[in-house]
Write a protein that holds these residues in place. Structure first.
Motif, PDB file in Angstrom:
ATOM      1  N   LEU A   1       0.829  -1.214   0.000  1.00  0.00           N
ATOM      2  CA  LEU A   1       0.000   0.000   0.000  1.00  0.00           C
ATOM      3  C   LEU A   1       0.861   1.260   0.000  1.00  0.00           C
ATOM      4  CD1 LEU A   1      -2.731  -1.119   2.567  1.00  0.00           C
ATOM      5  CD2 LEU A   1      -3.070  -0.718   0.117  1.00  0.00           C
TER       6      LEU A   1
ATOM      7  N   GLY B   1      -6.433  -1.370   3.964  1.00  0.00           N
ATOM      8  CA  GLY B   1      -6.701  -1.030   2.572  1.00  0.00           C
ATOM      9  C   GLY B   1      -7.794   0.008   2.445  1.00  0.00           C
TER      10      GLY B   1
ATOM     11  N   TYR C   1      -6.373   3.505   3.192  1.00  0.00           N
ATOM     12  CA  TYR C   1      -5.577   4.092   2.107  1.00  0.00           C
ATOM     13  C   TYR C   1      -6.473   4.627   0.996  1.00  0.00           C
ATOM     14  CZ  TYR C   1      -0.709   3.194   3.361  1.00  0.00           C
ATOM     15  OH  TYR C   1       0.538   3.242   3.938  1.00  0.00           O
TER      16      TYR C   1
END
Length: 532
Positions: free
Chosen positions: A74, A114, A117
């Motif tokens: 990421l 996730g 982000y």
């Protein structure tokens, strides 16, 4: 306690940023990203948003190695050229139109990192030009994340990303004129991010308190501001010098609104006395409010601590002279029988957003003057008291009745200890006020419990200070500074350890917040406008 909110946001139109499902070049090897990977090597495989979603969805974050690999991937995607654009983009449907929202396939309780982000990538785009449907959906995504994010994964979340989420979530809610939509969810986020330990300052502290101030939900803010800060971990929470100033400033405003003058005084004084090489406007704004709060609380101002930065002291003399003159006039008894605030001063107070505090000060002026009389008199007729107070129309029955009502109010709130009797008169009974010595009150077992709790807190803080003092005293950095300071003072120990300068500890605190030493360090630092 804020209840957990559930529910999944629905699909919304794509945002203004170019909605393309781009690709990010990665180094080979099991899908793990490398920050130093070259983006131009043709042999490197590329990672599309669709593939990234697959990695997010299949990674078992309870396994440390898998979690770290996901974080590395990421971070590499976000740090690459156009990486934030890729993270904030949509997926194509069967017709090739980018309408499929990746967040619909993720659950913040399972795919917390996730989700964070992607959400912060979207929040980083300017709100201007976005259509309301997209922005309102973005609000719902923020609410969903804050209420359902996994605390175990949040313990490893990049602090800069969490700070971005907090700041931009509030900014978006204010942009849509719906700050109340963010307030309870920011408290959820704060509790998760601080590990339910509000004594550690985080950047989310200031956003939650600001949301409470903007929505005038001051009592709710006390849930956070009433907890005494103990630790400041700059690197762990990615804190800045302004985070410390803004939190204390906003906490002072919230405490003033709930008339907790003692707490407000402490918060504003913390802002004014923070080490600085160049004064920030927020420090000047805090000083202005500090003066008014002290006048309301004690009827007089207190000299600033000696450790207040010289640059702050100079800025106060230059930009807050009106408040100093006003305080001196108030303490000297200005306003007896006349106006407490002139029209010119009123304009300044209104401009500084301090007129409300001035009005509260005006309301306390009469009670302050009555309390002063208790030091000289034991008994007074109300008409005589009105004359001594310099009240306009002291001889009229209306003014005397208003003064009597004020005495009743002060007695009922335990501000004044007095009794009221009446002297017979041919026209009407004349009230007589007899001042009594303050009575000691015992309010029950809760007082003892509170004293025991405060005593335990004081003991814990004392132990903490002792251990921190030993840790700092043994550090190489501190010893080097102490030796340098001692040599600069011709071998005198006082300059290094106290008395003479106190420069070592001030420099430690300034450097911990990124405030450089010398005149050049503060020049590039941002200032904060007094918007409250």
């Amino acid at each position: 306690m804020v209840s957990t909110r559930s529910g999944s946001p629905s699909r919304h139109p794509p945002p203004p940023p170019t909605p393309t499902a781009g690709t990010i070049p990665l180094s080979g090897g099991g899908g793990a990203a490398s920050p130093s990977a070259s983006t131009s090597a043709p042999s490197q495989p590329s990672l599309s948003l669709n593939n990234l979603l697959g990695i997010i969805g299949t990674t078992e974050c309870s396994i440390p190695q898998a979690r770290q690999q996901l974080l590395t991937t990421l971070a590499t995607v976000a740090g690459a050229k156009d990486g934030e654009v890729v993270l904030s983009s949509f997926l194509p449907d069967q017709q090739g139109k980018f309408t499929i929202d990746p967040l619909l396939s993720l659950d913040p309780s399972l795919h917390c990192l996730g989700y964070l982000y992607i959400l912060t990538a979207r929040l980083s785009h300017p709100f201007q030009g976005c259509h309301n449907g997209y922005l309102h959906q973005l609000i719902r995504y923020c609410q969903l994340f804050c209420s359902r994010c996994d605390p175990a994964q949040m313990a490893f979340a990049p602090p800069a990303r969490v700070n971005t989420l907090s700041h931009r979530f509030l900014a978006l809610a204010k942009y849509l004129s719906r700050p109340s939509d963010a307030t309870p969810y920011l408290l959820d986020l704060l509790k998760v991010w601080s590990r339910d330990n509000l004594t550690n300052l985080t950047a989310v502290h200031q956003d939650f308190v600001e949301a409470c101030v903007v929505t005038k939900n001051y009592a709710w803010a006390s849930e956070v501001t009433s907890v005494q800060l103990v630790s400041i971990y700059k690197e762990f929470y990615a804190l800045t010098y302004l985070d410390f100033l803004r939190y204390n400033y906003l906490a002072g405003i919230a405490s003033s609104a709930t008339k907790d003058w003692e707490a407000a005084e402490g918060f504003f004084e913390s802002v004014v006395s923070a080490p600085a090489t160049a004064a920030s406007w927020i420090q000047i704004a805090a000083y202005k409010k500090l003066v008014l709060v002290q006048l309301i609380k004690d009827g007089k101002t207190t000299a600033l601590p000696k450790y207040v930065s010289a640059s702050v002291t100079r800025a106060i003399k230059q930009h807050a002279q009106t408040y100093k003159i006003f305080a001196d006039s108030f303490e000297a008894g200005y306003g007896k029988g006349g106006k407490l605030v002139g029209s010119a001063d009123k304009e300044i107070f209104v401009k500084d957003k301090n007129h409300g505090l001035v009005l509260q000060l005006v309301d306390t002026a009469l009670s302050r003057q009555i309390l002063k009389l208790t030091k000289t008199y034991e008994k007074l007729l109300v008409p005589e008291m009105a004359k001594l107070l310099g009240l306009e129309g002291a001889e009229t029955e209306k003014v005397q009745r208003e003064l009597t009502d004020e005495i009743f109010r002060m007695v009922s709130t335990s501000t004044l200890s007095a009794s009221l009797s009446y002297l017979p008169s041919p026209t009407h009974p004349v009230p007589i006020v007899t001042f009594l010595p303050p009575s000691e009150r015992y309010v029950g077992p809760e007082t003892i419990h509170r004293l025991e709790l405060l005593n335990q807190q004081a003991s814990d803080l004392n132990d903490r200070v002792w251990h921190e003092d030993r840790r700092v005293g043994k550090s190489v950095k501190y010893l080097q500074k102490a030796a340098k300071e001692e040599s600069s003072w011709g071998g005198g120990a006082g300059g290094a350890m106290g008395g003479g300068g106190g420069g070592v500890m001030d420099e430690d605190l300034m450097e911990s917040f990124g405030v450089g030493s010398g005149t050049g360090g503060g020049g590039s630092r941002k200032t904060y406008d007094d918007n409250f």
